[in-house]
Design a protein around this motif. Structure first.
Motif, PDB file in Angstrom:
ATOM      1  N   LYS A  57      24.746  43.817 -38.385  1.00 27.79           N
ATOM      2  CA  LYS A  57      25.853  44.482 -37.701  1.00 27.79           C
ATOM      3  C   LYS A  57      27.156  44.155 -38.436  1.00 27.79           C
ATOM      4  N   ARG A  58      28.116  45.049 -38.339  1.00 21.56           N
ATOM      5  CA  ARG A  58      29.433  44.785 -38.926  1.00 21.56           C
ATOM      6  C   ARG A  58      30.433  44.473 -37.816  1.00 21.56           C
ATOM      7  N   HIS A  59      31.000  43.269 -37.899  1.00 23.78           N
ATOM      8  CA  HIS A  59      32.018  42.847 -36.945  1.00 23.78           C
ATOM      9  C   HIS A  59      33.384  43.262 -37.474  1.00 23.78           C
ATOM     10  N   ASP A  60      34.235  43.799 -36.602  1.00 23.40           N
ATOM     11  CA  ASP A  60      35.548  44.299 -37.026  1.00 23.40           C
ATOM     12  C   ASP A  60      36.367  43.233 -37.742  1.00 23.40           C
ATOM     13  N   LYS A  61      36.267  41.994 -37.270  1.00 29.50           N
ATOM     14  CA  LYS A  61      37.096  40.926 -37.827  1.00 29.50           C
ATOM     15  C   LYS A  61      36.350  40.077 -38.849  1.00 29.50           C
ATOM     16  N   HIS A  62      35.080  39.792 -38.596  1.00 29.00           N
ATOM     17  CA  HIS A  62      34.338  38.814 -39.405  1.00 29.00           C
ATOM     18  C   HIS A  62      33.359  39.435 -40.404  1.00 29.00           C
ATOM     19  N   GLY A  63      33.282  40.738 -40.430  1.00 30.47           N
ATOM     20  CA  GLY A  63      32.448  41.393 -41.430  1.00 30.47           C
ATOM     21  C   GLY A  63      30.989  41.479 -41.040  1.00 30.47           C
ATOM     22  N   VAL A  64      30.123  41.538 -42.074  1.00 36.95           N
ATOM     23  CA  VAL A  64      28.691  41.744 -41.854  1.00 36.95           C
ATOM     24  C   VAL A  64      28.050  40.462 -41.324  1.00 36.95           C
ATOM     25  N   GLN A  65      27.255  40.603 -40.238  1.00 34.14           N
ATOM     26  CA  GLN A  65      26.546  39.474 -39.634  1.00 34.14           C
ATOM     27  C   GLN A  65      25.136  39.917 -39.251  1.00 34.14           C
ATOM     28  N   PHE A  66      24.223  38.931 -39.203  1.00 31.94           N
ATOM     29  CA  PHE A  66      22.861  39.227 -38.768  1.00 31.94           C
ATOM     30  C   PHE A  66      22.747  38.817 -37.304  1.00 31.94           C
ATOM     31  N   GLU A  67      22.547  39.817 -36.424  1.00 36.27           N
ATOM     32  CA  GLU A  67      22.476  39.573 -34.984  1.00 36.27           C
ATOM     33  C   GLU A  67      21.028  39.275 -34.597  1.00 36.27           C
ATOM     34  N   VAL A  68      20.778  38.028 -34.203  1.00 30.15           N
ATOM     35  CA  VAL A  68      19.418  37.540 -33.952  1.00 30.15           C
ATOM     36  C   VAL A  68      18.935  37.966 -32.569  1.00 30.15           C
ATOM     37  N   THR A  69      17.738  38.545 -32.530  1.00 30.86           N
ATOM     38  CA  THR A  69      17.110  38.914 -31.261  1.00 30.86           C
ATOM     39  C   THR A  69      16.073  37.875 -30.849  1.00 30.86           C
ATOM     40  N   THR A  70      15.187  37.507 -31.778  1.00 33.24           N
ATOM     41  CA  THR A  70      14.202  36.445 -31.538  1.00 33.24           C
ATOM     42  C   THR A  70      14.205  35.504 -32.733  1.00 33.24           C
ATOM     43  N   PHE A  71      13.756  34.270 -32.504  1.00 35.68           N
ATOM     44  CA  PHE A  71      13.761  33.309 -33.610  1.00 35.68           C
ATOM     45  C   PHE A  71      12.704  32.226 -33.374  1.00 35.68           C
ATOM     46  N   LYS A  72      12.396  31.523 -34.457  1.00 29.70           N
ATOM     47  CA  LYS A  72      11.509  30.375 -34.397  1.00 29.70           C
ATOM     48  C   LYS A  72      12.052  29.326 -35.350  1.00 29.70           C
ATOM     49  N   LEU A  73      12.064  28.073 -34.881  1.00 25.42           N
ATOM     50  CA  LEU A  73      12.612  26.990 -35.702  1.00 25.42           C
ATOM     51  C   LEU A  73      11.495  26.155 -36.311  1.00 25.42           C
ATOM     52  N   GLU A  74      11.747  25.673 -37.521  1.00 26.05           N
ATOM     53  CA  GLU A  74      10.840  24.733 -38.174  1.00 26.05           C
ATOM     54  C   GLU A  74      11.652  23.565 -38.692  1.00 26.05           C
TER      55      GLU A  74
END
Length: 711
Positions: A57-74
């Motif tokens: 997604k592109r944020h008006d102020k902060h630019g391109v960002q990856f908007e996380v829907t699901t995740f897994k940590l290692e």
């Protein structure tokens, strides 16, 4: 949906309440590519590997960002990431310096060494055994917490509750959850049956499983206790349990019987030969109150007998007053009986009698204790008698090593006379704990206004003690001349007698009624009174000396919207969560470790990322983010929550939007909380409804029968 995998380089933002994160991530397989990821990612730590699914997604102020829907940590796998992970504070006792030393020694195998061969940590220079033990314990806790938290997050259960679960079950938390998730609702404060039921269904527990039905029965009984009931007719209870569990009546009754056999609930026949059901602790408390009163009555007093008439004459001379006949009768009774009650409304002389009792008794013994349910009520009792008064909780002292009060039957209080004020607030649990700590030879005097709202907790103890007609009771009803000049007192008695209060406003009065027809107009008038008119005319501090009391939480002039609007007016600025520095807040439950109790009010003096500091009764109390559910804004609070407290000025809406809760005892209790000024805002129709509605919400208790059978 797109996928992204990489190492968490740093956390730019992490909201501890919502777990919304803005983080920098180094994408796996690239040399320098660093991207910004955002979203709700509870438990994320620097150095961990994260597998994300989401969208760019592109944020008006902060630019391109990856908007996380699901995740897994290692856990991190290479030395550089492991050093960042350990140095980030994820494992207590290891800062950046020690993280560098440990990783320098063990490289990519560092976490395996900590997990499986912790003794080898002794090879790291400067790392002593004490720190190694702490590191290993913290590591186990971190692993268990992550496992529990990630599992529970899907059910809307926060990290704070995950920590509570871990404290309850230790490293075997996941095993305990999987064996019987319904146990969470019983063992962990804040996790109710609904959350436990959702987890159980996911784990394969059936709709009619023994665990589910028995947990549901306990849940419904505890919900009823939360609404003030000590017990409940079995027929009505079964219908409520059926609505919750969606299982047949036969199944409910069968499992109630099993829980009775297991000692988890109690079944007894009460009035009209109906069968009633209790939780076992509440049944024990009711029976205990009765037996403790009998114990106190049958034992002689440690205080010597006195000539009552002479003592009363002495008190009159000392206080420079002339007691009325009914006051003399009250004094004669409480000075000669082991257990007695004094009840009456404002202006009827309860304070005068209390002062005389203390004065006379102080000539007989130094072992006098004065107690009240709240800090504010205790402070007022101190002012009346010029003797120190404390809250009941502080007198009994909670012992954390034993998980109970320090003073009890085996370790009684060192007291010859115990005077308890504002006793209408005392619930079944607390009255039992208090009475069992009183020694055989002590005299007990219970003082309170039986026409006020009953306690927040289960029971109607004061009313039941009076109604039993087994205990000496003095009822004060005459308003003294000096009190009759107060419109607050006159109107309180008119309300209590079912008459409309005087609503015509006079200059320099202490009671005002401001008419407003629409709920929004009521709200605006209240905000204007609190923030401008009352401070300007009377000089009262809007936070410390004015309290808004409201019947209901929701609605256009309910507690929530009034708190929001008053916060904006009185404490402007940026919020951290829902709170701001300078906010007026209330403690929502007893916290013995902090020595603060349900209903205590304070002001926030400091907020940072680690804690909120609240000034309560001149004490600075620190709350971590996990403890913020114990606090709520308190510019406006319920009448029930404020019972037992007083304030120089009370402002209260009286409108038909609160129709369900417009009762005589609620209005009476609210009005009697005002010491110098009461302002009602609303309609005369709503006021009339409240005055005429003397129906007190039925609370089922077994105390009257228990008293009849024992005394």
């Amino acid at each position: 949906m797109q996928e992204l995998t990489g190492c968490v380089e740093r956390l730019t933002y992490y909201d501890k309440e919502s777990h919304f994160v803005v983080a920098a991530m180094h994408v796996t397989g690239t040399k320098k590519q660093e991207v910004v990821i955002t979203g709700v990612m509870p438990g994320i730590q620097v150095g961990e590997t994260i597998h994300c699914q989401g969208e760019w997604k592109r944020h008006d102020k902060h630019g391109v960002q990856f908007e996380v829907t699901t995740f897994k940590l290692e856990l991190p796998k290479n030395a550089q990431a492991i050093e960042k992970f350990l140095g980030s504070g994820a494992v207590k006792g290891v800062g950046a310096g020690y993280a560098a030393r440990i990783v320098a020694k063990f490289g990519d195998k560092t976490l395996d060494i900590i997990d499986k061969e912790p003794d080898r940590l002794q090879e790291v220079e400067g790392l002593g055994q004490k720190r190694i033990d702490a590191l290993q314990e913290s590591w186990k806790e971190h692993q268990a917490l992550q496992e529990v938290f990630i599992f529970l997050h899907g059910y809307g259960i926060s990290r704070a509750y995950a920590k509570r679960i871990l404290r309850t079950y230790g490293h075997k938390a996941m095993q305990a959850i999987k064996e019987n998730p319904y146990q969470l609702a019983k063992d962990v404060n804040g996790i109710g049956f609904t959350h436990a039921d959702a987890i159980a269904k996911h784990l394969g527990f059936t709709h009619d499983s023994v665990e589910r039905i028995q947990a549901g029965i306990s849940y419904v009984l505890n919900e009823l206790a939360g609404n003030g009931h000590v017990c409940h007719p079995l027929d009505a209870f079964s219908k409520l349990a059926q609505e919750t569990l969606q299982v047949p009546d036969e199944s409910i009754r069968q499992h109630v019987g099993k829980l009775f056999q297991q000692g988890e609930v109690e079944l007894r026949t009460l009035r009209e030969d109906a069968l009633y059901v209790w939780t076992k602790p509440l049944y024990v408390c009711e029976q205990g109150i009765s037996s403790e009163i009998k114990r106190l009555i049958v034992h002689p007093s440690a205080m010597r007998d006195i000539v009552v008439d002479k003592a009363i004459e002495w008190a009159e001379e000392k206080q420079k007053i002339q007691f009325a006949p009914h006051q003399k009768e009250a004094l004669a009774q409480v000075l000669t009986k082991k257990f007695s009650i004094v009840t009456g409304g404002p202006g009827t002389g309860k304070s005068t009698i209390t002062k005389a009792i203390v004065g006379i008794s102080s000539k007989l013994t130094k072992k006098i204790m004065l107690a009240a349910p709240t800090g504010r009520a205790a402070k007022r009792l101190t002012e009346i008698t010029s003797c120190y008064a404390s809250t009941i909780h502080r007198i009994l002292k909670f012992d954390f090593t034993q998980g109970k009060f320090k003073y009890d039957r085996d370790n009684p209080l060192d007291v010859d006379l115990l005077i308890v004020d504002e006793s209408s607030m005392i619930d079944t649990y607390l009255m039992y704990q208090l009475l069992r700590a009183v020694p055989n030879t002590a005299r007990v005097i219970i003082i309170g206004d039986a026409n006020q709202l009953p306690s927040i907790g289960p029971g109607t103890v004061l009313r039941d003690l009076i109604a039993a007609e087994k205990i000496p009771v003095t009822k004060l009803s005459v308003i003294f001349r000096q009190a009759s000049h107060s419109k607050i007192i006159v109107n309180a008695h008119r309300i209590n007698e079912g008459e409309m209060p005087y609503t015509k406003n006079f200059e320099n009065s202490d009671f005002y009624f401001f008419e407003a027809q629409e709920p929004e107009a009521v709200r605006e008038s209240i905000i204007d009174l609190v923030t401008t008119k009352i401070p300007e005319k009377f000089g009262f501090d809007p936070k410390k000396e004015i309290q808004v009391l409201v019947p209901m939480r929701k609605g256009p002039c309910g507690i929530e919207i009034l708190n929001r609007d008053l916060q904006e007016k009185l404490t402007p600025g940026d919020s951290i969560g829902q709170f701001r520095v300078g906010d007026k807040v209330m403690q929502l439950k007893n916290n013995y470790s902090k020595d603060v109790f349900n209903g205590d009010i304070g002001i926030i003096t400091h907020i940072d990322s680690d804690a909120i500091i609240v000034d309560i009764d001149d004490k600075s109390i620190s709350y971590t983010s996990a403890e913020l559910d114990e606090l709520t804004l308190a510019y406006a609070v319920s009448v029930h929550k404020y019972q037992g407290s007083e304030c120089p000025a009370i402002v209260m809406p009286v409108h038909t939007v609160h129709f369900k809760l417009l009762t005589r005892n609620l209005l009476y209790t609210g009005v009697t909380r005002g010491r110098k000024l009461v302002c009602l805002v609303g309609t005369k129709k709503a006021l009339a409804i409240a005055v005429k509605n003397q129906e007190v919400a039925t609370r089922f208790t077994g105390l009257p029968e228990a008293l009849q059978s024992i005394l």
